[in-house]
Design a protein around this motif. Structure first.
Motif, PDB file in Angstrom:
ATOM      1  N   GLU A  12      13.840  -1.420   6.020  1.00 33.39           N
ATOM      2  CA  GLU A  12      13.135  -2.459   6.795  1.00 33.39           C
ATOM      3  C   GLU A  12      11.949  -1.924   7.605  1.00 33.39           C
ATOM      4  O   GLU A  12      11.482  -2.575   8.534  1.00 33.39           O
ATOM      5  CB  GLU A  12      14.096  -3.237   7.713  1.00 33.39           C
ATOM      6  CG  GLU A  12      15.276  -3.868   7.005  1.00 33.39           C
ATOM      7  CD  GLU A  12      14.924  -5.001   6.046  1.00 33.39           C
ATOM      8  OE1 GLU A  12      13.736  -5.354   5.914  1.00 33.39           O
ATOM      9  OE2 GLU A  12      15.854  -5.537   5.418  1.00 33.39           O
ATOM     10  N   ILE A  13      11.429  -0.764   7.232  1.00 33.77           N
ATOM     11  CA  ILE A  13      10.253  -0.219   7.931  1.00 33.77           C
ATOM     12  C   ILE A  13       9.055  -1.154   7.798  1.00 33.77           C
ATOM     13  O   ILE A  13       8.260  -1.296   8.725  1.00 33.77           O
ATOM     14  CB  ILE A  13       9.908   1.206   7.427  1.00 33.77           C
ATOM     15  CG1 ILE A  13       8.752   1.819   8.225  1.00 33.77           C
ATOM     16  CG2 ILE A  13       9.549   1.219   5.947  1.00 33.77           C
ATOM     17  CD1 ILE A  13       9.103   2.315   9.581  1.00 33.77           C
ATOM     18  N   PHE A  14       8.929  -1.846   6.673  1.00 31.14           N
ATOM     19  CA  PHE A  14       7.778  -2.740   6.500  1.00 31.14           C
ATOM     20  C   PHE A  14       7.862  -3.956   7.406  1.00 31.14           C
ATOM     21  O   PHE A  14       6.837  -4.507   7.797  1.00 31.14           O
ATOM     22  CB  PHE A  14       7.602  -3.148   5.031  1.00 31.14           C
ATOM     23  CG  PHE A  14       7.182  -1.999   4.164  1.00 31.14           C
ATOM     24  CD1 PHE A  14       6.036  -1.269   4.452  1.00 31.14           C
ATOM     25  CD2 PHE A  14       7.939  -1.617   3.079  1.00 31.14           C
ATOM     26  CE1 PHE A  14       5.650  -0.199   3.674  1.00 31.14           C
ATOM     27  CE2 PHE A  14       7.566  -0.546   2.296  1.00 31.14           C
ATOM     28  CZ  PHE A  14       6.423   0.171   2.586  1.00 31.14           C
ATOM     29  N   ASN A  15       9.056  -4.380   7.771  1.00 32.88           N
ATOM     30  CA  ASN A  15       9.181  -5.474   8.739  1.00 32.88           C
ATOM     31  C   ASN A  15       8.695  -5.015  10.107  1.00 32.88           C
ATOM     32  O   ASN A  15       8.020  -5.764  10.821  1.00 32.88           O
ATOM     33  CB  ASN A  15      10.613  -5.982   8.805  1.00 32.88           C
ATOM     34  CG  ASN A  15      10.999  -6.744   7.558  1.00 32.88           C
ATOM     35  OD1 ASN A  15      10.146  -7.115   6.753  1.00 32.88           O
ATOM     36  ND2 ASN A  15      12.273  -6.972   7.378  1.00 32.88           N
ATOM     37  N   ALA A  16       9.033  -3.798  10.495  1.00 31.60           N
ATOM     38  CA  ALA A  16       8.552  -3.254  11.775  1.00 31.60           C
ATOM     39  C   ALA A  16       7.029  -3.197  11.782  1.00 31.60           C
ATOM     40  O   ALA A  16       6.384  -3.504  12.793  1.00 31.60           O
ATOM     41  CB  ALA A  16       9.148  -1.877  12.019  1.00 31.60           C
ATOM     42  N   LEU A  17       6.432  -2.844  10.656  1.00 37.32           N
ATOM     43  CA  LEU A  17       4.969  -2.818  10.558  1.00 37.32           C
ATOM     44  C   LEU A  17       4.391  -4.224  10.632  1.00 37.32           C
ATOM     45  O   LEU A  17       3.402  -4.465  11.327  1.00 37.32           O
ATOM     46  CB  LEU A  17       4.541  -2.135   9.251  1.00 37.32           C
ATOM     47  CG  LEU A  17       4.728  -0.628   9.216  1.00 37.32           C
ATOM     48  CD1 LEU A  17       4.644  -0.109   7.798  1.00 37.32           C
ATOM     49  CD2 LEU A  17       3.700   0.054  10.107  1.00 37.32           C
ATOM     50  N   TRP A  18       5.004  -5.161   9.919  1.00 37.10           N
ATOM     51  CA  TRP A  18       4.488  -6.527   9.881  1.00 37.10           C
ATOM     52  C   TRP A  18       4.519  -7.173  11.261  1.00 37.10           C
ATOM     53  O   TRP A  18       3.619  -7.931  11.616  1.00 37.10           O
ATOM     54  CB  TRP A  18       5.279  -7.365   8.879  1.00 37.10           C
ATOM     55  CG  TRP A  18       4.677  -8.706   8.652  1.00 37.10           C
ATOM     56  CD1 TRP A  18       3.625  -9.003   7.835  1.00 37.10           C
ATOM     57  CD2 TRP A  18       5.079  -9.933   9.267  1.00 37.10           C
ATOM     58  NE1 TRP A  18       3.354 -10.346   7.893  1.00 37.10           N
ATOM     59  CE2 TRP A  18       4.225 -10.945   8.777  1.00 37.10           C
ATOM     60  CE3 TRP A  18       6.065 -10.274  10.176  1.00 37.10           C
ATOM     61  CZ2 TRP A  18       4.329 -12.269   9.161  1.00 37.10           C
ATOM     62  CZ3 TRP A  18       6.175 -11.586  10.564  1.00 37.10           C
ATOM     63  CH2 TRP A  18       5.311 -12.566  10.057  1.00 37.10           C
ATOM     64  N   PHE A  19       5.538  -6.849  12.044  1.00 35.29           N
ATOM     65  CA  PHE A  19       5.643  -7.391  13.399  1.00 35.29           C
ATOM     66  C   PHE A  19       4.803  -6.609  14.406  1.00 35.29           C
ATOM     67  O   PHE A  19       4.885  -6.845  15.611  1.00 35.29           O
ATOM     68  CB  PHE A  19       7.104  -7.429  13.862  1.00 35.29           C
ATOM     69  CG  PHE A  19       7.888  -8.588  13.312  1.00 35.29           C
ATOM     70  CD1 PHE A  19       7.634  -9.884  13.739  1.00 35.29           C
ATOM     71  CD2 PHE A  19       8.870  -8.387  12.360  1.00 35.29           C
ATOM     72  CE1 PHE A  19       8.358 -10.961  13.242  1.00 35.29           C
ATOM     73  CE2 PHE A  19       9.599  -9.454  11.855  1.00 35.29           C
ATOM     74  CZ  PHE A  19       9.335 -10.741  12.296  1.00 35.29           C
ATOM     75  N   ASP A  20       4.012  -5.660  13.926  1.00 33.25           N
ATOM     76  CA  ASP A  20       3.141  -4.839  14.778  1.00 33.25           C
ATOM     77  C   ASP A  20       3.917  -4.061  15.830  1.00 33.25           C
ATOM     78  O   ASP A  20       3.442  -3.847  16.948  1.00 33.25           O
ATOM     79  CB  ASP A  20       2.064  -5.705  15.462  1.00 33.25           C
ATOM     80  CG  ASP A  20       1.145  -6.366  14.462  1.00 33.25           C
ATOM     81  OD1 ASP A  20       0.794  -5.730  13.451  1.00 33.25           O
ATOM     82  OD2 ASP A  20       0.787  -7.547  14.690  1.00 33.25           O
TER      83      ASP A  20
END
Length: 177
Positions: free
Chosen positions: A109-117
């Motif tokens: 879920e690293i990409f979710n952390a990125l998407w949420f800035d």
């Protein structure tokens, strides 16, 4: 520990179900061959995920650390505690990856952390550059940017075609979580 001659970067992304499941399947396969796997979960703040208990059975070859604040995050709102948890997870990821002690490292879920800035893309890209050559790195989550897709060696996009939720069937214990 077995060393790969070249550890690759894998991405599981997309709107469909199965990103974490694919990464965990890889972990099980790897442990079956004597490899060591470290999983760091980002933004999974509530308990009850079956993998938290199930993967304990694969210890010590497979380790999982779970990070996340309780509740849902909304982009641009209510992010302080979520941001702190992502920072802790990312610091741990850096430590584990740079150590070179694990054959496979999964950043779930690293990409979710990125998407949420909650963490800058530049920091995660820098981490990819710090990866020892023998370490396989797997990143999961929706919304992988084109920059990551171009950088990866393997990209799988999960595309939803049909889901039981559309028929009113809610998430099921042991299947969706």
């Amino acid at each position: 520990m077995v060393d790969f001659p070249k550890g690759l970067i894998q991405i599981y992304t997309g709107e469909g179900k199965g990103k974490t499941t694919a990464a965990l399947g890889l972990a099980i396969r790897a442990v079956g061959h004597g490899l060591h796997v470290y999983i760091i979960q980002f933004m999974k703040g509530r308990g009850g995920y079956g993998e938290l208990e199930g993967l304990k059975r694969l210890q010590p070859e497979c380790q999982l650390e779970h990070f996340g604040a309780p509740g849902w995050v909304h982009k641009g709102e209510n992010i302080e505690e979520h941001s702190r948890e992502v920072r802790k997870a990312f610091a741990r990821a850096q430590e584990i990856i740079v150590s070179g002690e694990w054959n496979i490292v999964i950043l779930d879920e690293i990409f979710n952390a990125l998407w949420f800035d909650l963490i800058p893309e530049s920091e995660v890209l820098e981490l990819l550059s710090m990866k020892p050559s023998h370490v396989e790195l797997v990143l999961t989550g929706r919304n992988a940017s084109q920059t990551f897709i171009e950088r990866a060696d393997l990209v799988t996009e999960m595309v939803p075609r049909k889901h039981p939720f559309e028929q009113g069937i809610m998430a099921r214990l042991g299947i969706e979580y």
